[in-house]
Design a protein around this motif. Structure first.
Motif, PDB file in Angstrom:
ATOM      1  N   THR A   1      -2.190  -3.621  -6.468  1.00 24.97           N
ATOM      2  CA  THR A   1      -2.026  -2.856  -5.234  1.00 24.97           C
ATOM      3  C   THR A   1      -2.627  -3.597  -4.050  1.00 24.97           C
ATOM      4  OG1 THR A   1      -2.086  -0.802  -6.511  1.00 24.97           O
ATOM      5  CG2 THR A   1      -2.497  -0.629  -4.145  1.00 24.97           C
ATOM      6  N   THR A   2      -3.805  -4.169  -4.235  1.00 20.94           N
ATOM      7  CA  THR A   2      -4.462  -4.905  -3.157  1.00 20.94           C
ATOM      8  C   THR A   2      -3.614  -6.087  -2.699  1.00 20.94           C
ATOM      9  OG1 THR A   2      -6.660  -4.258  -3.937  1.00 20.94           O
ATOM     10  CG2 THR A   2      -6.526  -6.228  -2.550  1.00 20.94           C
ATOM     11  N   ILE A   3      -3.110  -6.842  -3.653  1.00 15.18           N
ATOM     12  CA  ILE A   3      -2.305  -8.020  -3.303  1.00 15.18           C
ATOM     13  C   ILE A   3      -1.003  -7.585  -2.630  1.00 15.18           C
ATOM     14  CG2 ILE A   3      -1.008  -9.961  -4.272  1.00 15.18           C
ATOM     15  CD1 ILE A   3      -3.275 -10.173  -6.383  1.00 15.18           C
ATOM     16  N   GLN A   4      -0.357  -6.562  -3.166  1.00 16.40           N
ATOM     17  CA  GLN A   4       0.883  -6.083  -2.554  1.00 16.40           C
ATOM     18  C   GLN A   4       0.656  -5.591  -1.128  1.00 16.40           C
ATOM     19  OE1 GLN A   4       4.267  -5.808  -3.781  1.00 16.40           O
ATOM     20  NE2 GLN A   4       3.440  -7.359  -5.145  1.00 16.40           N
ATOM     21  N   ALA A   5      -0.496  -5.004  -0.885  1.00 13.66           N
ATOM     22  CA  ALA A   5      -0.775  -4.441   0.437  1.00 13.66           C
ATOM     23  C   ALA A   5      -1.152  -5.492   1.471  1.00 13.66           C
ATOM     24  CB  ALA A   5      -1.900  -3.412   0.330  1.00 13.66           C
ATOM     25  N   LEU A   6      -1.818  -6.547   1.037  1.00 19.07           N
ATOM     26  CA  LEU A   6      -2.438  -7.455   2.002  1.00 19.07           C
ATOM     27  C   LEU A   6      -1.784  -8.829   2.093  1.00 19.07           C
ATOM     28  CD1 LEU A   6      -6.194  -6.651   1.224  1.00 19.07           C
ATOM     29  CD2 LEU A   6      -4.682  -5.558   2.903  1.00 19.07           C
ATOM     30  N   ILE A   7      -0.916  -9.166   1.139  1.00 22.08           N
ATOM     31  CA  ILE A   7      -0.301 -10.498   1.116  1.00 22.08           C
ATOM     32  C   ILE A   7       1.173 -10.398   1.504  1.00 22.08           C
ATOM     33  CG2 ILE A   7       0.263 -12.479  -0.344  1.00 22.08           C
ATOM     34  CD1 ILE A   7      -2.726 -12.148   0.402  1.00 22.08           C
TER      35      ILE A   7
ATOM     36  N   PHE B   1       2.486   5.170  -3.248  1.00 19.30           N
ATOM     37  CA  PHE B   1       3.856   5.057  -3.750  1.00 19.30           C
ATOM     38  C   PHE B   1       3.924   4.371  -5.113  1.00 19.30           C
ATOM     39  CE2 PHE B   1       4.507   5.264   0.920  1.00 19.30           C
ATOM     40  CZ  PHE B   1       5.172   6.477   0.939  1.00 19.30           C
ATOM     41  N   LEU B   2       2.804   3.867  -5.587  1.00 14.25           N
ATOM     42  CA  LEU B   2       2.761   3.215  -6.897  1.00 14.25           C
ATOM     43  C   LEU B   2       2.371   4.214  -7.987  1.00 14.25           C
ATOM     44  CD1 LEU B   2       3.118   0.503  -8.324  1.00 14.25           C
ATOM     45  CD2 LEU B   2       0.707   0.029  -7.888  1.00 14.25           C
TER      46      LEU B   2
ATOM     47  N   LEU C   1       3.437 -13.660  -6.642  1.00 10.86           N
ATOM     48  CA  LEU C   1       4.836 -14.089  -6.675  1.00 10.86           C
ATOM     49  C   LEU C   1       5.773 -12.976  -6.227  1.00 10.86           C
ATOM     50  CD1 LEU C   1       4.755 -15.989 -10.092  1.00 10.86           C
ATOM     51  CD2 LEU C   1       4.884 -17.023  -7.812  1.00 10.86           C
ATOM     52  N   LEU C   2       5.461 -11.746  -6.583  1.00  9.36           N
ATOM     53  CA  LEU C   2       6.305 -10.623  -6.192  1.00  9.36           C
ATOM     54  C   LEU C   2       6.241 -10.342  -4.688  1.00  9.36           C
ATOM     55  CD1 LEU C   2       5.657  -8.235  -9.212  1.00  9.36           C
ATOM     56  CD2 LEU C   2       7.790  -9.413  -8.669  1.00  9.36           C
ATOM     57  N   CYS C   3       5.248 -10.888  -4.017  1.00  6.38           N
ATOM     58  CA  CYS C   3       5.158 -10.801  -2.554  1.00  6.38           C
ATOM     59  C   CYS C   3       5.909 -11.949  -1.874  1.00  6.38           C
ATOM     60  CB  CYS C   3       3.697 -10.853  -2.110  1.00  6.38           C
ATOM     61  SG  CYS C   3       2.712  -9.423  -2.555  1.00  6.38           S
TER      62      CYS C   3
END
Length: 375
Positions: free
Chosen positions: A98-104, A255-256, A125-127
């Protein structure tokens, strides 16, 4: 077309499947096999009859948020605000994702120090961002000169894991001083501090990012009740972040998973009133010392273990095989499952080292050691 074309079945799944086929002792995966505290199971049994089965607030059960704040204050002397700086998560892995998805964002770069836990790279990678894998020294200390050379204007995050999985190392005061100097040079970098083994340390306590005033405004700390209270199957953890970062993290979290299992949150909230986290390290230190003593007459060379419940061992005097093949043969011929360290490196660096998990009951450790000493 796959969004993760180079990521296949994890080494943990591969080895566990083999271990099941050969009825091997599982010292690979990081989960305890001994009973959960009776006080916790009693709390759960009583709560099962109560009205605790519906959605809780998105950020977490308010009494639990308050008790997490008290735990951080007691453990590290840091004051955090339950309403704005704490988020209960469905395990530490979800917190990291969640942190990586939110900030990267697309084309950002994230520094990952190898050997590294395998859940760090995929969310990057998903970002559509770039993981930059930087190897630790062979003694598993960070090479800050190499790390700094890997940083650029595109670098937006560095992930540290302290105490460190898989090696059991903890970062030193000089490591944090070097990290803080790095952050002064690169003001856009956020630190993601994975501290899930924070209460499993031995002779020296780990230095938490919570205690570093220069980090607090640009650091996300991840913790795990699953690791701390040996309830890994509950998949419950939490993260701490300054409000300006937490606002973005909560946007993804809602949303996750929206909110985390209600029964587990209420149970842990009550359990924190009766348990002492100081007991955790002592219990695991006894297991570490017991396991190391059992293997003292083996041909394995045991590496230092400063924290976590993992013991790294060299098999260099036993075999010249690569570590993956050695671990497979360890299962098929000797009935013990371990994890090859090379799988934690982007380039598969092989130092003839493997990882054992000693979070097992004594009977399991004794039988495993008997088999390992026979090699």
């Amino acid at each position: 077309m796959s969004k993760l074309p180079n990521i296949g079945t994890s080494i943990f799944t591969v080895m566990s499947k083999m271990a099941t086929e050969y009825n091997a002792i599982n010292l690979s995966q990081g989960f305890p096999n001994f009973p959960v505290d009776d006080r916790l199971t009693t709390i759960v049994a009583n709560l099962a009859k109560e009205n605790v089965h519906q959605y809780l607030p998105m950020a977490g059960y308010p009494p639990l948020l308050s008790k997490i704040a008290l735990l951080i204050k007691k453990s590290y002397g840091r004051t955090v605000w339950p309403e704005t700086e704490i988020l209960v998560t469905a395990g530490a892995t979800q917190a990291i994702f969640t942190t990586i998805q939110a900030l990267i964002k697309t084309n950002d770069e994230v520094i990952i120090l190898d050997p590294s836990y395998d859940c760090y790279e995929a969310p990057v990678l998903l970002c559509n961002a770039k993981p930059v894998r930087v190897a630790l020294n062979d003694d598993y200390t960070p090479n800050w000169e190499t790390i700094e050379k890997a940083c650029s204007s595109r670098t937006k995050m560095i992930i540290i894991n302290n105490p460190h999985n898989p090696t059991g190392k903890i970062l030193t005061e000089s490591d944090f001083e070097a990290l803080e100097k790095l952050l002064l040079k690169f003001p856009e970098i956020i630190v993601l501090s994975d501290e899930v083994y924070e209460y499993i340390t031995f002779e020296e306590k780990h230095i938490s990012s919570h205690t570093r005033s220069l980090l607090l405004n640009r650091c996300v700390m991840v913790s795990s009740f699953g690791k701390t209270f040996h309830i890994t199957g509950w998949k419950i953890g939490y993260l701490i972040a300054p409000e300006h970062l937490m606002i973005e993290i909560k946007k993804v979290h809602q949303f996750l998973v929206f909110s985390v299992n209600s029964l587990s949150q209420v149970a842990i909230s009550e359990y924190l009133d009766v348990v002492s986290v100081e007991e955790i390290g002592s219990m695991y230190q006894e297991k570490r010392d017991y396991f190391r003593n059992l293997l003292k007459n083996s041909r394995f060379k045991l590496m230092p273990c400063e924290g976590t419940y993992f013991q790294v061992a060299s098999y260099a005097t036993i075999s010249n095989e690569n570590d993956v093949d050695f671990c497979k043969r360890l299962i098929t011929e000797h009935g013990v499952e371990a994890i090859p360290i090379s799988t934690f490196y982007a380039d598969g660096k092989d130092l003839h080292l493997i990882r054992f998990c000693f979070a097992k009951d004594n009977a399991t450790l004794e039988e495993a050691a008997k088999r390992l000493c026979a090699i």
